[in-house]
Motif scaffolding. Structure first.
Motif, PDB file in Angstrom:
ATOM      1  N   ARG A   1      73.481  12.358  57.560  1.00 49.28           N
ATOM      2  CA  ARG A   1      73.513  12.772  56.149  1.00 49.28           C
ATOM      3  C   ARG A   1      74.020  11.665  55.245  1.00 49.28           C
ATOM      4  NH1 ARG A   1      72.433  13.701  52.001  1.00 49.28           N
ATOM      5  NH2 ARG A   1      72.353  15.627  50.782  1.00 49.28           N
ATOM      6  N   ARG A   2      74.831  10.762  55.773  1.00 44.71           N
ATOM      7  CA  ARG A   2      75.410   9.688  54.960  1.00 44.71           C
ATOM      8  C   ARG A   2      74.510   8.461  54.871  1.00 44.71           C
ATOM      9  NH1 ARG A   2      80.129  10.952  58.156  1.00 44.71           N
ATOM     10  NH2 ARG A   2      79.834   9.006  59.303  1.00 44.71           N
TER      11      ARG A   2
ATOM     12  N   ALA B   1      69.654  17.570  58.397  1.00 44.79           N
ATOM     13  CA  ALA B   1      71.081  17.413  58.695  1.00 44.79           C
ATOM     14  C   ALA B   1      71.892  18.509  58.029  1.00 44.79           C
ATOM     15  CB  ALA B   1      71.557  16.032  58.241  1.00 44.79           C
ATOM     16  N   ASP B   2      71.580  18.825  56.772  1.00 41.18           N
ATOM     17  CA  ASP B   2      72.279  19.909  56.070  1.00 41.18           C
ATOM     18  C   ASP B   2      72.096  21.236  56.800  1.00 41.18           C
ATOM     19  OD1 ASP B   2      73.283  18.285  54.063  1.00 41.18           O
ATOM     20  OD2 ASP B   2      71.582  18.635  52.716  1.00 41.18           O
TER      21      ASP B   2
ATOM     22  N   ASP C   1      71.483   6.365  53.731  1.00 38.32           N
ATOM     23  CA  ASP C   1      70.496   6.360  52.646  1.00 38.32           C
ATOM     24  C   ASP C   1      69.310   5.445  52.925  1.00 38.32           C
ATOM     25  OD1 ASP C   1      71.920   8.157  51.044  1.00 38.32           O
ATOM     26  OD2 ASP C   1      73.203   6.547  50.296  1.00 38.32           O
TER      27      ASP C   1
ATOM     28  N   THR D   1      63.269  10.230  54.559  1.00 39.07           N
ATOM     29  CA  THR D   1      64.733  10.205  54.543  1.00 39.07           C
ATOM     30  C   THR D   1      65.281  11.466  53.885  1.00 39.07           C
ATOM     31  OG1 THR D   1      64.792   7.789  54.497  1.00 39.07           O
ATOM     32  CG2 THR D   1      66.761   8.934  53.743  1.00 39.07           C
ATOM     33  N   ALA D   2      64.646  11.883  52.791  1.00 42.41           N
ATOM     34  CA  ALA D   2      65.068  13.117  52.125  1.00 42.41           C
ATOM     35  C   ALA D   2      64.882  14.320  53.051  1.00 42.41           C
ATOM     36  CB  ALA D   2      64.278  13.311  50.832  1.00 42.41           C
TER      37      ALA D   2
ATOM     38  N   CYS E   1      64.163  16.260  63.613  1.00 41.96           N
ATOM     39  CA  CYS E   1      64.211  14.849  63.201  1.00 41.96           C
ATOM     40  C   CYS E   1      63.065  14.066  63.829  1.00 41.96           C
ATOM     41  CB  CYS E   1      65.547  14.229  63.590  1.00 41.96           C
ATOM     42  SG  CYS E   1      66.963  14.816  62.634  1.00 41.96           S
TER      43      CYS E   1
ATOM     44  N   GLN F   1      76.255  14.916  60.645  1.00 42.54           N
ATOM     45  CA  GLN F   1      77.177  14.435  59.619  1.00 42.54           C
ATOM     46  C   GLN F   1      77.046  12.931  59.395  1.00 42.54           C
ATOM     47  OE1 GLN F   1      77.923  16.046  62.397  1.00 42.54           O
ATOM     48  NE2 GLN F   1      79.824  15.327  63.370  1.00 42.54           N
TER      49      GLN F   1
ATOM     50  N   HIS G   1      67.669  14.318  55.589  1.00 39.77           N
ATOM     51  CA  HIS G   1      68.917  14.800  54.995  1.00 39.77           C
ATOM     52  C   HIS G   1      68.931  16.336  54.945  1.00 39.77           C
ATOM     53  CE1 HIS G   1      69.893  10.780  52.776  1.00 39.77           C
ATOM     54  NE2 HIS G   1      70.116  10.726  54.071  1.00 39.77           N
TER      55      HIS G   1
END
Length: 210
Positions: A89-90, A109-110, A92, A102-103, A44, A86, A106
């Protein structure tokens, strides 16, 4: 985070084998690498800080932590942790982070939620495999992959291969030019099993000189 999980009793012997490293060990008080809290947070940090100043990246991460991370009281001081996968990931919309980054966050995070960024797993894999694994993350190339594996997972015996360390090797060993990968590998043989630790010493020395 302080590399204290590694047995460092053999570290001074590296300086006996290689006087250049021995001098750097003494200069830096036998510094052990300071690591990221986790491979997830390392990934990150690299993605957020891509193509912006280090201070900007740190400020963005601090804002995200204050807004979305857990809060702790440490010795009377309030500190904020970077949000867990978690939670991230939420999210936006993140202050100072564009849609592409941001993508990428995500995706990180996945990967963390799937166990692909587990520290023990990345340390158990062969170094080349571990780097290849994290390079599957969107936006992670060779340099970031090395940082995630070495400074996120905390491998003690691997070579980063970054340009700052390469230039540092040229400086501290008095070489006429930057060494090739093969030359770095050969020169670093006496550093085992602490090649990453020694690389950090060289890197820190080069940055200080600059």
């Amino acid at each position: 985070m302080l590399s204290l999980d590694e047995d460092g009793t053999g570290y001074p012997a590296v300086g006996d084998r290689d006087p250049v490293i021995g001098a750097l060990q003494r200069e830096h008080a036998y510094l052990r690498p300071v690591l990221f809290h986790s491979p997830y947070e390392a990934a990150c940090a690299f993605v957020i800080g891509h193509r912006i100043r280090i201070e900007q990246g740190r400020a963005i991460r601090a804002r995200i932590a204050r807004a979305h991370g857990e809060t702790f009281e440490v010795a009377g001081t309030t500190v904020h942790a970077f949000p867990a996968p978690q939670v991230l990931r939420r999210l936006d919309a993140l202050p100072g982070v564009d849609a592409e980054k941001t993508a990428r966050l995500h995706g990180i995070a996945d990967a963390a939620l799937d166990g692909r960024l587990d520290r023990a797993r990345l340390r158990a894999l062969p170094a080349a495999e571990a780097r290849a694994e994290v390079k599957r993350l969107r936006g992670v190339g060779d340099f970031f992959a090395a940082g995630i594996v070495l400074r996120g997972a905390g491998r003690a015996d691997a070579l980063p291969g970054d340009e700052v360390t390469r230039a540092g090797i040229r400086r501290v060993y008095g070489l006429p030019r930057d060494p090739t990968d093969a030359e770095v590998a050969r020169l670093a043989e006496p550093w085992a099993p602490y090649r990453m630790w020694c690389s950090v010493l060289v890197h820190a020395t080069e940055r200080r000189a600059r």
